[in-house]
Design an enzyme around this catalytic site. Structure first.
Site, short mmCIF file in Angstrom:
data_model
loop_
_atom_site.label_atom_id
_atom_site.label_comp_id
_atom_site.label_asym_id
_atom_site.label_seq_id
_atom_site.Cartn_x
_atom_site.Cartn_y
_atom_site.Cartn_z
N GLU A 102 0.84 -1.20 0.00
CA GLU A 102 0.00 0.00 0.00
C GLU A 102 0.87 1.25 0.00
O GLU A 102 1.48 1.61 1.01
CB GLU A 102 -0.94 0.04 1.22
CG GLU A 102 -1.82 1.28 1.21
CD GLU A 102 -2.74 1.39 2.40
OE1 GLU A 102 -3.31 2.47 2.61
OE2 GLU A 102 -2.91 0.38 3.12
N LYS A 234 -8.55 -15.23 15.76
CA LYS A 234 -8.72 -14.87 14.34
C LYS A 234 -10.16 -14.57 13.95
O LYS A 234 -10.55 -14.78 12.80
CB LYS A 234 -8.13 -15.98 13.45
CG LYS A 234 -6.67 -16.26 13.71
CD LYS A 234 -6.13 -17.43 12.94
CE LYS A 234 -4.68 -17.70 13.34
NZ LYS A 234 -4.13 -18.90 12.70
N ASP A 310 1.75 -14.36 12.61
CA ASP A 310 0.61 -14.94 11.91
C ASP A 310 -0.28 -13.80 11.42
O ASP A 310 -0.94 -13.14 12.22
CB ASP A 310 -0.17 -15.86 12.86
CG ASP A 310 -1.27 -16.64 12.15
OD1 ASP A 310 -1.75 -16.18 11.09
OD2 ASP A 310 -1.68 -17.70 12.67
N HIS A 408 -2.37 9.97 -1.45
CA HIS A 408 -2.46 8.64 -2.08
C HIS A 408 -2.25 8.72 -3.58
O HIS A 408 -1.63 7.83 -4.18
CB HIS A 408 -3.80 7.99 -1.73
CG HIS A 408 -3.77 7.20 -0.47
ND1 HIS A 408 -3.49 5.86 -0.44
CD2 HIS A 408 -3.93 7.57 0.82
CE1 HIS A 408 -3.51 5.42 0.81
NE2 HIS A 408 -3.77 6.45 1.59
#
Length: 419
Positions: A102, A234, A310, A408
């Site tokens: 990004e 998660k 993770d 951006h």
């Protein structure tokens, strides 16, 4: 031999003794399977080998992956790694590696690091530490489930469970059990410290031993699942937000009004009002759980990818409330990020892979701490939280100043030459 099913594809490394050759053969198999699956279709424009040609596979230590990180390996995905810093955390400078695709993320975080460090740095505190596992147990009735809860919560019985749990590891130490009854099911949330490991395997092993003891007292009970989603791993869950999971961390800083004007191009009142309207009211209108922030997940995920964590645990690790208040008679800004469930480790998982280990080394938290077990993982959690603080400060300033889209477009829309 593979195509004739003499050797299973996932056993190639073991049978050949050459991991890269195994990967090369598996890629050829995949190309053949792709070609066969495309036969008879009207679209013959693609070449099956070209479809994976861009995925690199040479010059990689696959022995470090085998049996630890991935199966049926066909290559690896390079991700750009940027660095943000120096970021002063508890009086020491840190350069933070961030793996991301990004554009603008590292540059924005860098600006936040600069503003914080110019004002004396961030103070970061660990308020709690403990990985959890929450099995589901079924009894014959709700009455029996309540009896199990009462037995578990009795101090003498809890001591027995603790001894059984702690016997499974040199580092795992049970800190408590939270019980919840639903019908004839009971859910027990075991919480323990796990040294410098993130600790899911460690807490699971201890939980299994504790359940053996519990079953000896209640032979009629049925262990439905070692994970009953009461952990919670998660998945978005209020229990992680309220009770914590992994490391609970708070980062804070005071940013001078002068730095806010010169470096961040906004002012204290504007950014404070924006924080209320966006991070509090907007998140409440969305029914958010743990999402009272601008983009904590951006920073958490980038550091996780760089350091071998993770990445799926970004779900709960990104729980964060960003608080902004005027201070010093309204001239300066107090900012804090409270993150109750950062799940990190400096051993295990992908932390031993060469690139990820190098990023941990950059942060001076590689491996296990011999001097104080658990301190490296705690320091990594501090760095994550402090970097989130920097990211929040910079993005909220850009939004307050109306610069987000412009930034951006400038940093995330560069023209590339197609090869």
């Amino acid at each position: 031999m593979v195509t004739m099913r003499t050797i299973a594809p996932h056993q190639l490394e073991k049978k050949l003794g050459d991991a890269e050759r195994a990967v090369r053969i598996r890629r050829k198999m995949l190309a053949t399977q792709l070609r066969e699956s495309e036969e008879g279709t009207t679209d013959n424009s693609s070449n099956s080998e070209d479809e994976i040609k861009g995925l690199p596979y040479t010059s990689y230590d696959y022995d470090a992956v085998l049996g630890r990180c991935c199966e049926n390996v066909i290559g690896y995905v390079p991700i750009p790694v940027g660095v943000a810093g120096p970021l002063c955390i508890n009086g020491k400078d840190h350069f933070v590696p961030m793996a991301t695709t990004e554009g603008c993320l590292v540059a924005s975080t860098q600006r936040g690091c600069k503003a914080i460090s110019m004002c004396g740095g961030a103070t970061v505190t660990i308020t709690n530490d403990g990985m959890t596992r929450g099995p589901c147990i079924k009894l014959n009735s709700a009455k029996e489930a309540a009896e199990v809860q009462a037995w578990v919560e009795h101090p003498e019985n809890l001591e027995q469970i603790t001894r059984a749990f702690n016997s499974t590891s040199n580092f795992a130490r049970l800190h408590g059990i939270k019980a919840a009854v639903a019908g004839r099911n009971i859910y027990l949330r075991f919480k323990c410290v796990t040294g410098d490991a993130m600790g899911m395997n460690m807490v699971s092993k201890g939980t299994e031993k504790a359940l053996e003891l519990l079953q000896s007292q209640f032979p009629q009970m049925q262990i439905v699942s070692l994970s009953g989603n009461y952990c919670t791993d998660k998945k978005p869950a209020a229990i992680n937000w309220l009770e914590g999971r992994g490391k609970s961390v708070v980062a804070e800083a005071v940013i001078s009004g002068d730095v806010i004007r010169r470096i961040l191009h906004t002012d204290v009142d504007t950014i404070v009002r924006l924080n209320v309207d966006k991070n509090y009211i907007g998140s409440a209108m969305a029914g958010s759980i743990g999402g009272f922030n601008a983009h904590a997940a951006n920073i958490v995920t980038a550091i996780f990818l760089a350091t071998g964590q993770d990445p799926a645990q970004n779900v709960e690790s990104s729980n964060c409330i960003t608080i902004m208040e005027p201070t010093n008679e309204g001239k300066d800004l107090f900012i804090s990020c409270t993150m109750p469930s950062i799940e990190v480790g400096t051993v295990g998982g992908g932390t031993h892979l060469a690139a990820q280990a190098a990023c941990l080394d950059l942060l001076h938290v590689k491996g296990a701490s011999a001097r104080m077990p658990g301190s490296n993982a705690q320091q990594l959690a501090r760095i994550v939280c402090a970097t989130v603080l920097a990211g929040e400060l910079s993005l909220m300033s850009a939004l307050a100043a109306g610069h987000l889209t412009r930034s951006h477009i400038s940093l995330n829309r560069a023209k590339t030459t197609q090869k």
